[in-house]
Scaffold this active site. Structure first.
Site, PDB file in Angstrom:
ATOM      1  N   GLU A  46       0.890  -1.008   0.030  1.00 48.17           N
ATOM      2  CA  GLU A  46      -0.057  -0.164  -0.163  1.00 48.17           C
ATOM      3  C   GLU A  46       0.857   1.248   0.182  1.00 48.17           C
ATOM      4  OE1 GLU A  46      -2.916   0.550   3.403  1.00 48.17           O
ATOM      5  OE2 GLU A  46      -3.761   2.020   2.803  1.00 48.17           O
ATOM      6  N   SER A  94      17.944   5.627   0.876  1.00 47.88           N
ATOM      7  CA  SER A  94      17.433   5.075   0.985  1.00 47.88           C
ATOM      8  C   SER A  94      17.259   3.587  -0.079  1.00 47.88           C
ATOM      9  CB  SER A  94      15.812   5.385   1.525  1.00 47.88           C
ATOM     10  OG  SER A  94      15.024   3.744   1.391  1.00 47.88           O
ATOM     11  N   LYS A 126      19.823  -8.215   2.964  1.00 46.17           N
ATOM     12  CA  LYS A 126      19.180  -6.793   3.522  1.00 46.17           C
ATOM     13  C   LYS A 126      18.932  -6.883   5.343  1.00 46.17           C
ATOM     14  CE  LYS A 126      16.185  -3.049   1.922  1.00 46.17           C
ATOM     15  NZ  LYS A 126      15.113  -3.015   3.980  1.00 46.17           N
TER      16      LYS A 126
END
Length: 767
Positions: A46, A94, A126
């Site tokens: 979302e 980021s 990650k």
């Protein structure tokens, strides 16, 4: 010319502006929840959809794009009320995400075309932790800071000293005068289990997952803790670990590849991962991705994907970066894990807006790194569409590895004892009949907005949140204690109107039910009595008894809450607007209204057109503001807050839409503040401009007189240079605010932005 829908260009732009403002508010709320409260209010999917839609609107309507847009900025911010700010020598960016091998291969193909030569790829895990920046000068650690907003982070140097494996002084020789090392602080899986066991035994909060635990552990203060709490804090920090995943400021690393830098850093005693591999082709990188996708449980720490970087450092500069992410690196996010568990019940929860939401209550099960007991089912139609019955074995996944989601039932395992869920007709908290807000709405709401305890609790909790008044101690537990206590029968707050009237005497009688950290159910004593506690009182100490004090005394939480509420009375008007819980008025719209009108009285007196014309507001928000003030108990909130001393005006503001305050040194001048200005928050810079009599503008134009620019200024800086607008740094900005333009030395030939550009160099961050 009209657009494809038949709307005129002006109407289309206005509609897009309203949608963009709503998207921006939602994105910023989600970022604040994730980075500042260690909470998740939207799924990864979302969130990505919100960002994608905002990017699309900004492409179609370039007028809507700005350097402050969430599409151009890194999530997070520095919490300067608890920690000192630290400015990174180079920005911490980021990473962009891909979710399939096909998307990764498309990224790799684009890199290959741009590089026009052989490319090697460094593949690494990650880590699901907290990004950290270590600054070494001549081999000595001088500071440790969280990422914050990518430009300014939080100073956690004292805490990082207690994390094992991080050297205070590098070993070996040849250390550069200045070096920034970026990495991830995390809990190994086994250490996380030990931590939660220790937390539970001490009666402290049990963490949902290692990432939240790492963030909460590193961002805690020793101040105000008793010896037992200090020991627990030290033990928590001692279980943390760090692994290096990149570098920031470093004039000459003396290596030509990322992997060579890792080897150099390891030789100096810094912790680097052994789980990385340099490969020559995208196919080999894909194999690395697929291998760890099947062996995630074999790693000592939680992972949520794979980071693939171009190994050649020279290509990092050539490929460049966007404002938020490098083009030479990408994060591959794994699909969420799925498990089966038992659906024990479906209960209905009521939130601060009155929405009645069914929740699945399940047998606790570990999925994607955390134990899950509940998952939202959104509304009764979703329950029906999923086909789940109470008592079913259901398939559960973590959407985006974050939000628990019930996918559906395992029909083959039904035994006939299952039963259908029936949506209640009345609010489960206050008993008011539920109804749709308007015809055609699927969601049912409790219309008793004023006094439904669940809605009051939600609004009070929102007031204390960082996005609103940032009242320490006023979180979910305290909000519930103030609005839904076991004792007294009548809670101190039946609406938020009385929040600023609270006294210590109001808090002392409050008793609440003690709930089990694992199950959420009330705890019982051996005789079956539900255990209760008094969160705001304590027994007097021996010294206090000796001094003649008898009976319950206020706890430290009670004193802190009252003090924090008193401080909140003078928070900026924009924060107070957010705290009023006006529909659609989030941080962005609140700041726009506060900057334009300067007081709640002026906002309340404005017409719909006057409200809608404010940049960042529009018709939908204007209607919401007007509708809010038409409710009598809303007006009561304002009146009682004002009587209690809440400041509903910005000191020195010249009034609605005015450009200057009489006698101000910036009278008649328009100033734009952008980037990270040392000594100023974004709101603080805007308020300082207005207080000096100037107009605080959000965009640069020919009418702009000065642009105060710090690191990360970006497109506003470039536009100022193109238009010949004078650019000043933070020190010059302070002079301008105090003495006006006459206090500034004549503009030099070299632009004041040189130091800004140097400080905005791209660096690596894999959070």
């Amino acid at each position: 010319m009209p657009d494809a829908t038949g709307a005129s260009p002006a109407a289309a732009l206005a509609a897009a502006g309203e949608e963009a403002a709503g998207l921006t508010t939602r994105i910023l709320e989600a970022r604040d929840a994730y980075y500042e409260r260690n909470e998740v209010i939207v799924s990864d999917a979302e969130y990505d959809g919100l960002i994608h839609r905002l990017e699309e609107l900004e492409r179609l309507f370039p007028e809507l794009a700005s350097q402050d847009s969430p599409t151009q900025t890194v999530g997070g911010r520095a919490e300067t009320t608890l920690f000192d700010p630290v400015q990174h020598a180079e920005r911490m960016l980021s990473l962009d995400n891909v979710f399939s091998i096909e998307e990764f291969e498309a990224w790799a193909a684009k890199v290959q075309v741009s590089a026009n030569r052989a490319v090697h790829y460094l593949c690494e895990l990650k880590i699901d932790g907290l990004a950290i920046n270590l600054r070494y000068e001549n081999g000595v650690l001088v500071s440790a800071a969280t990422r914050g907003d990518g430009v300014v982070g939080e100073d956690v140097t004292e805490n990082i000293a207690l994390v094992p494996g991080i050297p205070a002084r590098l070993t070996g020789t040849g250390h550069p005068p200045l070096m920034e090392v970026r990495g991830e602080v995390f809990f190994p899986v086994e250490s996380f289990r030990e931590l939660n066991a220790a937390q539970s035994a001490a009666g402290e909060r049990v963490f949902a997952n290692p990432r939240n635990a790492a963030s909460g552990s590193l961002r805690q203060k020793a101040e105000g803790k008793n010896p037992e709490q200090l020991a627990l804090m030290t033990a928590r920090l001692g279980r943390l670990r760090m692994l290096v995943h990149g570098i920031g400021a470093w004039q000459d690393p003396g290596a030509d590849s990322q992997s060579a830098v890792y080897a150099l850093l390891a030789g100096w005693g810094l912790p680097t991962s052994t789980h990385y591999k340099v490969v020559e082709t995208p196919a080999e990188a894909s194999a690395f991705i697929e291998y760890f996708g099947e062996h995630r449980g074999s790693v000592e720490h939680e992972i949520d994907g794979i980071v693939i970087k171009v190994d050649e450092l020279a290509l990092h500069d050539e490929l460049g970066a966007t404002n938020r992410a490098p083009r030479w690196a990408i994060a591959y996010k794994y699909p969420p894990e799925q498990v089966n568990t038992k659906l024990l019940d479906i209960v209905v929860s009521v939130g601060r807006t009155g929405r009645a939401t069914p929740f699945a209550v399940m047998e606790p099960v570990r999925v994607a790194g955390s134990v899950v007991r509940q998952a939202t089912l959104h509304n009764q139609d979703v329950v029906k569409a999923k086909g789940v019955l109470i008592g079913d074995t259901v398939v559960l996944r973590k959407a985006g590895d974050v939000i628990p989601e019930v996918l559906g039932p395992v029909v083959e395992l039904r035994d006939g004892t299952e039963r259908e869920f029936v949506m209640p007709q009345n609010c489960p908290v206050c008993g008011t009949a539920l109804k749709a807000a308007k015809d055609g709405d699927i969601d049912l709401r409790c219309p008793n907005a004023r006094s439904c305890p669940a809605q009051v609790r939600g609004r009070v909790e929102h007031i204390g949140s960082r996005g609103a008044l940032d009242i320490e101690v006023l979180g979910e537990v305290t909000a519930a204690a103030l609005t839904q206590p076991t004792v007294p029968e009548t809670p101190p707050l039946d609406t938020e109107a009385g929040l600023f009237e609270l006294t210590i005497d109001d808090l002392l009688p409050i008793t609440v039910v003690v709930r089990d950290a694992e199950t959420g159910l009330p705890r019982e004593d051996e005789d079956g009595t539900v255990r209760q506690r008094s969160p705001f009182r304590r027994n007097p100490t021996a010294a206090e008894k000796k001094a003649g004090l008898e009976g319950p005394q206020p706890s430290s939480n009670a004193v802190k809450l009252i003090n924090e509420i008193e401080l909140a009375k003078t928070k900026p008007l924009a924060r107070i607007l957010v705290a009023l819980n006006i529909r659609h008025v989030g941080p962005v719209a609140a700041r726009a209204l506060a900057n334009h009108f300067g007081s709640l009285e002026a906002i309340r007196a404005a017409s719909r057109d006057e409200l809608a014309e404010v940049d960042g507001v529009g018709g939908i928000i204007a209607d919401a503001v007007i509708d809010w003030f038409e409710v009598d108990w809303h007006r009561e909130i304002v009146d009682r807050w004002a009587a209690a001393g809440v400041q509903f005006a910005t000191p020195g503001h010249p009034g609605p839409g005015a450009a200057a305050a009489a006698g101000g040194v910036l009278t008649g001048l328009t100033v734009v503040a952008t980037g990270s200005l040392e000594g100023f928050t974004r709101e603080g810079a805007a308020e300082a401009i207005i207080a000096a009599g100037g107009k605080n503008a959000s965009s640069v134009s020919k009418k702009t007189d000065f642009v105060a620019a710090g690191p990360g200024a970006g497109s506003k800086l470039a536009k100022a240079e193109a238009l010949g607008v004078r650019i000043i740094n933070a020190d010059q900005f302070r002079v301008l605010l105090e003495h006006g333009p006459d206090g500034l030395a004549p503009a030099a030939d070299a632009p004041a932005s040189a130091e800004v550009e140097d400080a905005a160099t791209v660096s690596t961050d894999t959070e």
